[in-house]
Design an enzyme around this catalytic site. Structure first.
Site, PDB file in Angstrom:
ATOM      1  N   GLU A  17      -7.916  -4.928  -0.505  1.00  0.00           N
ATOM      2  CA  GLU A  17      -8.442  -5.752  -1.600  1.00  0.00           C
ATOM      3  C   GLU A  17      -8.416  -7.233  -1.271  1.00  0.00           C
ATOM      4  OE1 GLU A  17      -9.640  -4.082  -3.859  1.00  0.00           O
ATOM      5  OE2 GLU A  17      -8.522  -2.216  -4.079  1.00  0.00           O
ATOM      6  N   HIS A  69       0.848  -1.187   0.000  1.00  0.00           N
ATOM      7  CA  HIS A  69       0.000   0.000   0.000  1.00  0.00           C
ATOM      8  C   HIS A  69       0.882   1.234   0.000  1.00  0.00           C
ATOM      9  CE1 HIS A  69      -3.085   2.916   1.248  1.00  0.00           C
ATOM     10  NE2 HIS A  69      -3.925   2.058   0.705  1.00  0.00           N
TER      11      HIS A  69
HETATM   12  C1  LIG Z   1      -0.578  -0.777  -3.910  1.00  0.00           C
HETATM   13  C2  LIG Z   1       0.732  -0.472  -4.606  1.00  0.00           C
HETATM   14  C3  LIG Z   1       0.438   0.119  -6.022  1.00  0.00           C
HETATM   15  C4  LIG Z   1       1.525   0.559  -3.784  1.00  0.00           C
HETATM   16  O1  LIG Z   1       2.706   0.771  -4.445  1.00  0.00           O
HETATM   17  P1  LIG Z   1       3.838   1.792  -4.017  1.00  0.00           P
HETATM   18  O2  LIG Z   1       3.641   2.330  -2.678  1.00  0.00           O
HETATM   19  O3  LIG Z   1       3.957   2.758  -5.125  1.00  0.00           O
HETATM   20  O4  LIG Z   1       5.088   0.836  -3.911  1.00  0.00           O
HETATM   21  P2  LIG Z   1       6.194   0.669  -4.988  1.00  0.00           P
HETATM   22  O5  LIG Z   1       5.559   0.398  -6.312  1.00  0.00           O
HETATM   23  O6  LIG Z   1       7.097   1.841  -4.870  1.00  0.00           O
HETATM   24  O7  LIG Z   1       6.910  -0.655  -4.494  1.00  0.00           O
HETATM   25  C5  LIG Z   1       7.954  -0.689  -3.499  1.00  0.00           C
HETATM   26  C6  LIG Z   1       8.656  -2.031  -3.574  1.00  0.00           C
HETATM   27  O8  LIG Z   1       7.766  -3.044  -3.089  1.00  0.00           O
HETATM   28  C7  LIG Z   1       7.498  -3.994  -4.109  1.00  0.00           C
HETATM   29  N1  LIG Z   1       6.080  -4.297  -4.069  1.00  0.00           N
HETATM   30  C8  LIG Z   1       5.056  -3.453  -3.779  1.00  0.00           C
HETATM   31  N2  LIG Z   1       3.898  -4.108  -3.815  1.00  0.00           N
HETATM   32  C9  LIG Z   1       4.191  -5.389  -4.129  1.00  0.00           C
HETATM   33  C10 LIG Z   1       3.398  -6.532  -4.323  1.00  0.00           C
HETATM   34  N3  LIG Z   1       2.081  -6.492  -4.181  1.00  0.00           N
HETATM   35  N4  LIG Z   1       3.994  -7.686  -4.648  1.00  0.00           N
HETATM   36  C11 LIG Z   1       5.342  -7.736  -4.788  1.00  0.00           C
HETATM   37  N5  LIG Z   1       6.157  -6.678  -4.613  1.00  0.00           N
HETATM   38  C12 LIG Z   1       5.579  -5.519  -4.295  1.00  0.00           C
HETATM   39  C13 LIG Z   1       7.872  -3.327  -5.412  1.00  0.00           C
HETATM   40  O9  LIG Z   1       8.228  -4.281  -6.382  1.00  0.00           O
HETATM   41  C14 LIG Z   1       9.016  -2.466  -4.999  1.00  0.00           C
HETATM   42  O10 LIG Z   1      10.137  -3.301  -4.914  1.00  0.00           O
HETATM   43  P3  LIG Z   1      11.577  -2.758  -5.376  1.00  0.00           P
HETATM   44  O11 LIG Z   1      11.950  -1.752  -4.318  1.00  0.00           O
HETATM   45  O12 LIG Z   1      12.442  -3.971  -5.396  1.00  0.00           O
HETATM   46  O13 LIG Z   1      11.400  -2.143  -6.733  1.00  0.00           O
HETATM   47  C15 LIG Z   1       1.575  -1.743  -4.746  1.00  0.00           C
HETATM   48  O14 LIG Z   1       1.868  -2.256  -3.474  1.00  0.00           O
HETATM   49  C16 LIG Z   1       0.913  -2.787  -5.635  1.00  0.00           C
HETATM   50  O15 LIG Z   1       1.063  -2.732  -6.861  1.00  0.00           O
HETATM   51  N6  LIG Z   1       0.203  -3.785  -5.012  1.00  0.00           N
HETATM   52  C17 LIG Z   1      -0.471  -4.812  -5.788  1.00  0.00           C
HETATM   53  C18 LIG Z   1      -1.769  -4.324  -6.372  1.00  0.00           C
HETATM   54  C19 LIG Z   1      -2.836  -4.095  -5.314  1.00  0.00           C
HETATM   55  O16 LIG Z   1      -2.974  -4.861  -4.371  1.00  0.00           O
HETATM   56  N7  LIG Z   1      -3.583  -3.024  -5.508  1.00  0.00           N
HETATM   57  C20 LIG Z   1      -4.633  -2.651  -4.576  1.00  0.00           C
HETATM   58  C21 LIG Z   1      -4.203  -1.494  -3.738  1.00  0.00           C
HETATM   59  S1  LIG Z   1      -5.325  -1.102  -2.447  1.00  0.00           S
END
Ligand SMILES: CC(C)(COP(=O)(O)OP(=O)(O)OC[C@H]1O[C@@H](n2cnc3c(N)ncnc32)[C@H](O)[C@@H]1OP(=O)(O)O)[C@@H](O)C(=O)NCCC(=O)NCCS
Length: 518
Positions: A456, A403
Site C-alpha cells: 500500500e 504484513h
Molecule cells: C497489515 C497488518 C493488518 C498485519 O497485521 P498482523 O500480521 O495481524 O500483525 P499484528 O496485528 O499481530 O501486529 C504485530 C505487532 O506489530 C505491530 N504492528 C503491526 N503493524 C503495525 C503498523 N503498521 N504500525 C505500528 N505497529 C504495527 C502491532 O501493534 C503488534 O504489536 P504488539 O506485539 O506490541 O501488539 C498490520 O501490519 C497493519 O495493521 N498494518 C497497517 C495497515 C496496512 O498497512 N494495511 C495494508 C495491508 S497490505
C-alpha cells in the site's frame, strides 16, 4: 464469585485439573492493558487471571481486548476492563459437568480455584472437546482462528513465500513479470499456464479487446445506478453491476458449464470490469462515459476511460506494473471467497461479486489511500520523526507498514518504490524519507515484529503520480485482482469439491425446551 463444584470426576471421566493450563498467566489490576496484551500474545493465551497475591480478583480475555480496541481509548489499567469477581471452577470437578453449568453463562475462560488459591485456568473450548459433548464426527480438526497457516486447497496458480519476501505466478517471479511483461501476457499466463508466444499474444488480444464494451442493457442503467448512490464507493456499484452483467448475459451455474464456456465468461467479466469502473466513476462525477479504445493495451485503456485522453505511455506503464503486481497473492480472503462460491456450483458472476465484497473490507483491500493520507498528515520531512513516533507510542498503526505474511521487505513495495522513482512521482522523495524513518522507529519501538513497508505504501504514490484519484485506488486493485479470482474459479471448477467446513458449537448445551412465544 461462584465456584462450580458439580460431580467429582470418576474413574473414567477426566477432571478439570487434568486439562487446565498451569502455571496460570496472571496480571495485576494496576498493570496497563498494553503490557498485559503483549504478555497474552507472547504466552499465546486467550486470557489472564487478575490476581492479588494467590487470589483471583478478575479475568481479562481476548474479547475484552477487542472491546478496548473498539472503544478507541488508551492508557487504561487492567482493573478498569477486567471482569471482576469471576466465577471459577474446582480442579476436581469432571469436565462434562463443568462445561454444562458454566456454558450457560457464556464464559470462554474460567479460573480454576482450589481452596481460594488460583491453580490454573481452563478454556471452554478445551472443556468441551475433552468432555466430548459434541458428537465424535464433529471433532475432526481444530484450526487456528482466521485459518492462519491452514492449507485448504491445492493450486497451480501461484504462491507467496513470506519469509523469503517472494511471490510467484505459475512458475515465474511476479516482480520479474511486472518488470518485463504486459498485463495481457500475465493474464494469459494465469489462465493458460504458460506465457504466450507472439501469435498467441495477438490472438488473445483479438479475443479480449472486443469484450471490453458493456452490453447495452447494462450500460443503459449505469446513469441511474451512479446517481442513486453518487457518493458510494465505486466498488459497491461495481458489485451491483457485475451481478447485473452476469444475469443479463444469462450466466449459468458453473456446475452445468463446460470449461471452455466458463473460461469465455471469465474473459468477459475481466474485460468489462475496468470499463464498468471508469463509467461509474465518471457518471458519479457528472462526466460522460468514454468507450474503450480498441488500440490501447489494458492499462493505457484504463487510464483513457477514466481520464478522457490517451495517457503518457510512461504513466500507463507505471499503472500496468502495479496491476500486474496485484493480480494474485496467495489464498487471500477474496480469492478464498471466490473459490467457496464456485465450489457450490454457482455462476461466475456470483463468485466475482462475493470476492468484490470481501476485497472491500478495510482489513483486505479497502485501505490503499490511507497510506497517502498518512503522508499528507505528516506534511514535511522535518515532522516525520515526531509524527511517526507519537503515532506508534499512542498505540496506533502506521498505514502501509506491516504484513501478515511478509516478515521482510514486501517485494511489491520494493518494486513500486522503483516505479515511483522512475516516474519521478511528486511524493517519492518524501515517501522514501518517511519509509526510512518509519522502519527505524518501528524497529526501535516494536522490536522483533519485523515491520516494513507493504504494497500500500508506494501504490498510492505511484497511482497518485499517474493521475488516479484516491477513491479509485481500491477499484484499480479490483480491476486486476478479478483476473486472479477468475483464474481460481476456473481451477476450482475444473476439480471441484464443495467447500463446507465445520464449526465448534460453544453455546449453551442443547437440547433446551423451546419457550412459548409471548
Ligand atoms: C497489515 C497488518 C493488518 C498485519 O497485521 P498482523 O500480521 O495481524 O500483525 P499484528 O496485528 O499481530 O501486529 C504485530 C505487532 O506489530 C505491530 N504492528 C503491526 N503493524 C503495525 C503498523 N503498521 N504500525 C505500528 N505497529 C504495527 C502491532 O501493534 C503488534 O504489536 P504488539 O506485539 O506490541 O501488539 C498490520 O501490519 C497493519 O495493521 N498494518 C497497517 C495497515 C496496512 O498497512 N494495511 C495494508 C495491508 S497490505
Amino acid at each position: 464469585m461462584t465456584t462450580t463444584g458439580g460431580t467429582t470426576a470418576g474413574a473414567t471421566s477426566r477432571s478439570v485439573s487434568e486439562i487446565m493450563s498451569h502455571p496460570v498467566v496472571t496480571a495485576t489490576g494496576d498493570e496497563t492493558i498494553a503490557t498485559v496484551a503483549a504478555r497474552m500474545r507472547s504466552q499465546r493465551v486467550g486470557s489472564v487471571v487478575v490476581v492479588e497475591g494467590d487470589h483471583a480478583i478478575g479475568i481479562l480475555t481476548e474479547r475484552d481486548l477487542v472491546r478496548i480496541a473498539a472503544s478507541m481509548t488508551s492508557s487504561e489499567t487492567v482493573a478498569e476492563w477486567m471482569t471482576a469477581d469471576p466465577d471459577s471452577v474446582s480442579p476436581d470437578v469432571d469436565a462434562t459437568s463443568a462445561f454444562a453449568s458454566l456454558a450457560e453463562h457464556g464464559y470462554r475462560h474460567i479460573p480454576v480455584v482450589d481452596d481460594g488459591r488460583v491453580v490454573g485456568v481452563v478454556s471452554m473450548r478445551d472443556l468441551m472437546r475433552i468432555a466430548q459433548i459434541q458428537p465424535a464426527d464433529n471433532l475432526a480438526h481444530d484450526v487456528p482462528r482466521g485459518l492462519e497457516g491452514v492449507v485448504v486447497a491445492e493450486t497451480s496458480i501461484g504462491d507467496v513465500r513470506g519469509l523469503e519476501g517472494f511471490y510467484h505466478y505459475r512458475q515465474y517471479d511476479a516482480v520479474e513479470l511486472a518488470e518485463t511483461r504486459s498485463l495481457e501476457d500475465v493474464w494469459y499466463l494465469l489462465y493458460e499456464g504458460a506465457l504466450p508466444d507472439p501469435a498467441e499474444r495477438r490472438q488473445f488480444a483479438d479475443e479480449v479487446r472486443p469484450l471490453r464494451g458493456i452490453p447495452d442493457v447494462v450500460r443503459s442503467v449505469l446513469p441511474a445506478i451512479a446517481s442513486a448512490a453518487e457518493d458510494a464507493p465505486p466498488l459497491d456499484l461495481l458489485r451491483t453491476t457485475v451481478s447485473l452483467l452476469g444475469a443479463s448475459l444469462g450466466f449459468q451455474p458453473s456446475l452445468d458449464l463446460a470449461a471452455t464456456e466458463l473460461r469465455a465468461q471469465a474473459l468477459q467479466v475481466c474485460a468489462a470490469v475496468p470499463t464498468l469502473l471508469c463509467a461509474l466513476h465518471r457518471l458519479q462525477h457528472g462526466l460522460p462515459v468514454i468507450d474503450p479504445h480498441p488500440e490501447l493495451g489494458y492499462a493505457a485503456n484504463y487510464l483513457y476511460m477514466m481520464q478522457g485522453n490517451v495517457p503518457d505511455p510512461e504513466l500507463a506503464r507505471g499503472v500496468e506494473q502495479y496491476l500486474i503486481s496485484t493480480i494474485d497473492h496467495g489464498f487471500n480472503s477474496s480469492t478464498f471467497t471466490a473459490r467457496v462460491i464456485t465450489s457450490t456450483g454457482a455462476d461466475l458472476a456470483a463468485a466475482v461479486v462475493g470476492a468484490i465484497g470481501a476485497l472491500s473490507g478495510p482489513l483486505h483491500g479497502g485501505a490503499p489511500s490511507r497510506a497517502l493520507d498518512m503522508l499528507d498528515a505528516i506534511g514535511t520531512s522535518e515532522n516525520a520523526d515526531a509524527w511517526l513516533r507519537d503515532t506508534v507510542e499512542r498505540g496506533d498503526r502506521l498505514m502501509g507498514f506491516g504484513h501478515r505474511v511478509y516478515k521482510t521487505d514486501d517485494p511489491r513495495s520494493v518494486m513500486l518504490r522503483s516505479v515511483a522513482e522512475r516516474l519521478q512521482a511528486p511524493k517519492v522523495e518524501f515517501a522514501k524519507h518517511v519509509e526510512e524513518r518509519a522502519t527505524a522507529i518501528l524497529a526501535e519501538l516494536k522490536p522483533g515484529r519485523k515491520l516494513y513497508a507493504n504494497v500500500e505504501f508506494y501504490a498510492g504514490v505511484v497511482m497518485d503520480a499517474c493521475g488516479v484519484p484516491r477513491e479509485m485506488f481500491t477499484p484499480t486493485f479490483a480491476s486486476s485482482r478479478v483476473i486472479g479470482w477468475t483464474a481460481h474459479v476456473l481451477e476450482q471448477a475444473a476439480d471441484n469439491r464443495l467447500i463446507r467446513p465445520s464449526a465448534h458449537y460453544v453455546g449453551p448445551p442443547p437440547p433446551q425446551p423451546v419457550p412459548q412465544a409471548e
